[in-house]
Motif scaffolding. Structure first.
Motif, short mmCIF file in Angstrom:
data_model
loop_
_atom_site.label_atom_id
_atom_site.label_comp_id
_atom_site.label_asym_id
_atom_site.label_seq_id
_atom_site.Cartn_x
_atom_site.Cartn_y
_atom_site.Cartn_z
N LEU A 105 33.79 41.07 27.83
CA LEU A 105 32.64 41.72 27.22
C LEU A 105 32.86 41.98 25.73
O LEU A 105 31.96 41.79 24.90
N LYS A 106 34.07 42.38 25.39
CA LYS A 106 34.39 42.65 23.99
C LYS A 106 34.29 41.38 23.14
O LYS A 106 33.96 41.43 21.96
N ARG A 107 34.56 40.23 23.77
CA ARG A 107 34.46 38.95 23.08
C ARG A 107 33.01 38.47 22.97
O ARG A 107 32.76 37.40 22.41
N GLY A 108 32.09 39.20 23.57
CA GLY A 108 30.68 38.86 23.44
C GLY A 108 30.09 38.07 24.58
O GLY A 108 28.92 37.67 24.53
N TYR A 109 30.85 37.85 25.64
CA TYR A 109 30.33 37.10 26.78
C TYR A 109 29.47 38.02 27.65
O TYR A 109 29.85 39.16 27.93
N ARG A 110 28.33 37.50 28.12
CA ARG A 110 27.43 38.31 28.93
C ARG A 110 27.04 37.61 30.24
O ARG A 110 26.69 38.28 31.21
N ARG A 111 27.05 36.29 30.27
CA ARG A 111 26.70 35.55 31.48
C ARG A 111 28.01 35.07 32.12
O ARG A 111 28.47 33.96 31.88
N ILE A 112 28.58 35.96 32.91
CA ILE A 112 29.94 35.74 33.43
C ILE A 112 29.89 35.41 34.92
O ILE A 112 29.25 36.13 35.71
N GLY A 113 30.54 34.33 35.31
CA GLY A 113 30.63 33.93 36.71
C GLY A 113 32.03 34.12 37.24
O GLY A 113 32.97 34.48 36.51
N TYR A 114 32.19 33.86 38.53
CA TYR A 114 33.48 34.06 39.20
C TYR A 114 33.77 32.88 40.13
O TYR A 114 32.87 32.42 40.85
N VAL A 115 34.99 32.39 40.10
CA VAL A 115 35.46 31.37 41.03
C VAL A 115 36.74 31.88 41.67
O VAL A 115 37.69 32.26 40.97
N GLY A 116 36.76 31.93 43.01
CA GLY A 116 37.95 32.46 43.67
C GLY A 116 38.10 31.92 45.09
O GLY A 116 37.31 31.10 45.55
N HIS A 117 39.14 32.42 45.75
CA HIS A 117 39.41 32.03 47.13
C HIS A 117 39.05 33.19 48.06
O HIS A 117 38.45 34.17 47.63
N ASP A 118 39.41 33.08 49.31
CA ASP A 118 38.99 34.01 50.36
C ASP A 118 39.34 35.46 50.00
O ASP A 118 40.51 35.85 50.01
N LEU A 119 38.32 36.26 49.72
CA LEU A 119 38.55 37.64 49.28
C LEU A 119 38.88 38.58 50.43
O LEU A 119 39.43 39.66 50.21
N ASP A 120 38.52 38.20 51.64
CA ASP A 120 38.83 39.05 52.79
C ASP A 120 40.29 38.92 53.19
O ASP A 120 40.93 39.91 53.57
N ARG A 121 40.83 37.72 53.10
CA ARG A 121 42.24 37.51 53.47
C ARG A 121 43.17 37.96 52.36
O ARG A 121 44.17 38.63 52.61
N ASP A 122 42.87 37.58 51.12
CA ASP A 122 43.69 38.01 49.99
C ASP A 122 43.07 39.29 49.43
O ASP A 122 42.23 39.27 48.54
N THR A 123 43.49 40.41 49.97
CA THR A 123 42.88 41.69 49.61
C THR A 123 43.14 42.08 48.17
O THR A 123 42.33 42.79 47.55
N ARG A 124 44.26 41.63 47.60
CA ARG A 124 44.52 41.96 46.20
C ARG A 124 43.55 41.24 45.28
O ARG A 124 43.06 41.81 44.30
N ALA A 125 43.23 39.97 45.60
CA ALA A 125 42.20 39.26 44.84
C ALA A 125 40.85 39.95 45.01
O ALA A 125 40.05 40.02 44.07
N GLY A 126 40.59 40.46 46.22
CA GLY A 126 39.35 41.18 46.46
C GLY A 126 39.23 42.43 45.60
O GLY A 126 38.15 42.77 45.11
N LYS A 127 40.34 43.12 45.40
CA LYS A 127 40.33 44.32 44.56
C LYS A 127 40.10 43.97 43.09
O LYS A 127 39.40 44.69 42.37
N ARG A 128 40.68 42.85 42.64
CA ARG A 128 40.43 42.42 41.26
C ARG A 128 38.97 42.07 41.07
O ARG A 128 38.36 42.40 40.05
N PHE A 129 38.40 41.38 42.06
CA PHE A 129 36.98 41.03 42.00
C PHE A 129 36.13 42.30 41.95
O PHE A 129 35.16 42.37 41.18
N ALA A 130 36.48 43.30 42.75
CA ALA A 130 35.72 44.56 42.75
C ALA A 130 35.81 45.25 41.39
O ALA A 130 34.80 45.74 40.86
#
Length: 344
Positions: A191-216
């Motif tokens: 956001l500080k760099r000026g980006y506003r249309r931000i997407g996400y690419v990731g793997h299974d968020l239910d199995r990898d709970t730490r990735a799920g927390k980062r996504f949250a």
């Protein structure tokens, strides 16, 4: 069984199983008692240099391998440290093991490990199997475990170390960093760099709970700034460079207007970066790429990867130090480092 060498010569290969050489056989070959052999191999107690030489010669000649696990279990206190980790394909967990192994070896502890593939039921079965060996400690990734796993760990009497996460309640010892905070820091940087249309690419968020927390954490920070996550592409399998490439391709097919994409880890981010190189997408002027973990390969790409660097080796080392010193229950926050790189 019969075999043939490359030169055409017929040979017979004997693959029959032979019983393991025993301590008694070593003692007989060396002309000493079994207790003497045990003292020599443990380098503990009294024996002469001549006796030691005779025992070691017999060990060498017979190919005897001491049963260290049996010796550990028979001693007053177990020196086994069991690691129950989600994966070996991701460099994160080998780095943790590397950090721990040096400390454990220096303190005459033996590390054993098993891999869950991010499956809670498999973790439960592996924890039960490991606890049957009565280890001095069990190390696991994160705080999310099945009820039975938690019950077994609480009743085990051994030290429990939960690694790579601080967003939860520790059973005993915890060493790592906040994944939610890492997600928030990543969003704030973009956001500080000026980006506003931000997407996400990731793997299974239910199995990898730490990735799920980062996504949250990422989603919360974007929403609070009035720039909610534009879209996401979740790959059903594990994380990899290939899944990151395919994930970005699918995401951009829906949202060509994105100006930045956050990936669940550096493997996925590198896949996204390679997709951009292959399709003439200028990074970061047309699309910014941001990862997580701070892998070495991300520093040597044509444009160093923008990411969060995590102290994985230090996590393993400090966790092992807490175990060998029998430290009181505590939570150790090692923090993380935001690496600006050149892709965002």
């Amino acid at each position: 069984m019969d075999g043939r060498l490359s030169g055409g010569e017929n040979v017979t290969l004997d693959f029959r199983h032979h019983p393991a050489v025993t301590l008694a056989e070593v003692a007989e070959a060396a002309g000493v008692g079994e207790s003497t052999v045990s003292r020599v191999l443990r380098d503990h107690g009294s024996f002469s240099k001549k006796t030691r030489d005779r025992v070691m010669e017999a060990v060498e000649r017979l190919g005897y391998v001491p049963n260290r696990i049996a010796g550990t279990l028979a001693s007053a206190g177990s020196r086994l440290v069991a690691f129950v980790i989600p994966s070996l394909s991701n460099i994160v967990f080998p780095d943790v093991l590397r950090g721990a192994s040096t400390v454990l070896e220096e303190n005459q502890h033996q590390a054993v490990f098993s891999v869950t593939d991010y499956d809670p039921e498999r973790e439960e079965a592996l924890v039960a199997a490991m606890l049957a060996w009565r280890p001095t400690a069990v190390m696991l990734a994160g705080f999310e475990h099945s009820e039975r796993t938690l019950k077994m760990l609480r009743a085990s009497g051994c030290r429990v170390v939960e690694l790579l996460d601080l967003d939860g309640t520790a059973l005993d010892l915890a060493v790592g960093y906040s994944n939610r905070a890492a997600g928030r820091a990543s969003a704030e940087f973009l956001l500080k760099r000026g980006y506003r249309r931000i997407g996400y690419v990731g793997h299974d968020l239910d199995r990898d709970t730490r990735a799920g927390k980062r996504f949250a954490g990422l989603s919360e920070a974007l929403g609070a700034a009035g720039a909610p996550l534009a879209d996401r592409e979740i790959y059903a399998g594990g994380s990899s460079v290939e899944s990151g490439r395919l994930g970005l391709e699918r995401l951009l097919a829906r949202r060509r207007d994105l100006d930045a994409v956050y990936f669940s880890n550096d493997d996925m981010a590198l896949g996204g970066y390679f997709h951009c190189l292959a399709h003439g997408i200028s990074v970061p002027s047309q699309l910014a790429i941001f990862g997580y973990n701070g892998l070495d390969i991300g520093r040597v790409t044509p444009q160093p990867l923008s990411t969060i660097r995590t102290p994985r080796v230090a996590t393993g080392r400090i966790a092992a130090e807490l175990v060998v010193t029998n430290a009181p229950p505590q939570v150790v926050d090692l923090g993380f480092e935001l690496v600006e790189g050149a892709t965002a």
